[in-house]
Design an enzyme around this catalytic site. Sequence first.
Site, short mmCIF file in Angstrom:
data_model
loop_
_atom_site.label_atom_id
_atom_site.label_comp_id
_atom_site.label_asym_id
_atom_site.label_seq_id
_atom_site.Cartn_x
_atom_site.Cartn_y
_atom_site.Cartn_z
N SER A 1 -51.99 53.18 81.11
CA SER A 1 -52.47 53.84 79.89
C SER A 1 -53.48 52.97 79.15
CB SER A 1 -51.29 54.14 78.95
OG SER A 1 -50.82 52.93 78.38
N ASN B 1 -44.35 62.80 83.66
CA ASN B 1 -44.74 61.46 83.18
C ASN B 1 -43.57 60.73 82.54
OD1 ASN B 1 -47.33 62.28 83.82
ND2 ASN B 1 -48.19 61.80 81.82
N THR C 1 -41.36 55.11 78.85
CA THR C 1 -40.40 54.37 78.01
C THR C 1 -39.09 54.10 78.73
OG1 THR C 1 -41.40 55.42 76.09
CG2 THR C 1 -39.22 54.46 75.78
N GLU D 1 -55.31 67.39 77.54
CA GLU D 1 -54.14 67.77 76.76
C GLU D 1 -54.56 68.72 75.65
OE1 GLU D 1 -51.26 64.75 75.83
OE2 GLU D 1 -51.43 65.18 73.70
N ASP E 1 -54.16 56.81 82.18
CA ASP E 1 -53.36 57.69 81.33
C ASP E 1 -53.80 57.57 79.86
OD1 ASP E 1 -51.17 59.44 80.92
OD2 ASP E 1 -49.88 57.75 80.35
N HIS E 2 -53.85 58.72 79.18
CA HIS E 2 -54.12 58.76 77.72
C HIS E 2 -55.36 57.98 77.32
CE1 HIS E 2 -50.75 61.08 76.24
NE2 HIS E 2 -49.93 60.40 77.02
N HIS F 1 -45.42 65.40 79.49
CA HIS F 1 -45.45 64.04 78.93
C HIS F 1 -44.15 63.78 78.19
CE1 HIS F 1 -49.75 62.64 79.35
NE2 HIS F 1 -49.76 63.84 79.92
O1 G3H Z 1 -48.24 59.56 79.48
C1 G3H Z 1 -47.15 58.99 79.60
C2 G3H Z 1 -45.90 59.67 79.34
O2 G3H Z 1 -46.07 60.77 78.56
C3 G3H Z 1 -44.76 58.76 79.05
O3 G3H Z 1 -43.98 59.15 77.94
O4 G3H Z 1 -42.93 56.97 77.54
O5 G3H Z 1 -42.05 59.00 76.48
O6 G3H Z 1 -41.79 58.69 78.93
P1 G3H Z 1 -42.59 58.41 77.72
ZN ZN Z 2 -48.06 60.84 77.60
#
Ligand code: G3H
Ligand code: ZN
Length: 285
Positions: A41, A217, A220, A126, A74-75, A195
Amino acid sequence: MPELLAAHRAVGAFNFITLEVAEAVVAGAEAADTCVILQLSQNAIAFHGSLAPAASAALRLAESARVPVAVHLDHATEESLVDEALAVGIRSVMFDAAHLADAENLERTAAVAARVHAAGAWIEAELGEIGGKGAHAPGVRTDVEEAVRFVRATGVDALAVAVGSEHAMRERSARLDEHLIAELAAAVPVPLVLHGSSGVADAGIDGAVRAGMRKINIGTHLNTVLTAAVREELARDPDAIDPRRWLAPGRAAVAAEVCRLLDVISGRAATGHAASGTVAAGDGA
Ligand code: G3H
Ligand code: ZN
């Protein structure tokens, strides 16, 4: 990326910050004998200070893996970071302008999609709440017609939608709107992305996939697993100094959890979801 999504009912996409977690994601996929997406990310890149070192490591891991591994940016909220990722060889990116008003999100995403496609790569975007707002909060829902219009107007290859998940949850207690997922999957002509899947329990992930989610995805939750294993090891062996002493059990714990989650995502693990009823996936995804 398109090959992986075309060949599987859904694909797990795991975020990494450290090299050991990237290694664990690949090892977990090899143990599960299935493909995986390794995600880096913009936030993780900011931690490292630049994209190239972590991206290069991920690309090398992917090359030598015994299963197909796609490396994904990512993001990314900065267009320049998308360009940098393409330049180092990443073929799959998420451009995230969902925090902007919808019209600006659409305009900037369409421009980035054109550049990504010109480079022969794949793009996820998104769509947040109508009027513009981040997509991943419990009360936010993506509107089906808006999603269809957004995909047609931008030309993106996959769409992250708001269906009840939230980023960075420490408990797996989110409740997803499976009927909305099924409606979106039937109407939106590209794969849907979930996500914030760390907050979703196994049965919820299984239900989301059954309803039509195609890319799951998870970030965390792997941090939770890694840190718990490291804490346990340091408590067991407080004299440890060599980081390999505590990183090795952390990496092994993450690999085992990735393997387990890939079994859920691929439908090989029983989660109990089907017993409470299944929402049929549409044909559109
Ligand atoms: O883009 C990454 C994911 O949306 C991760 O989200 O950390 O809540 O699993 P998360
Ligand atoms: Zn995400």
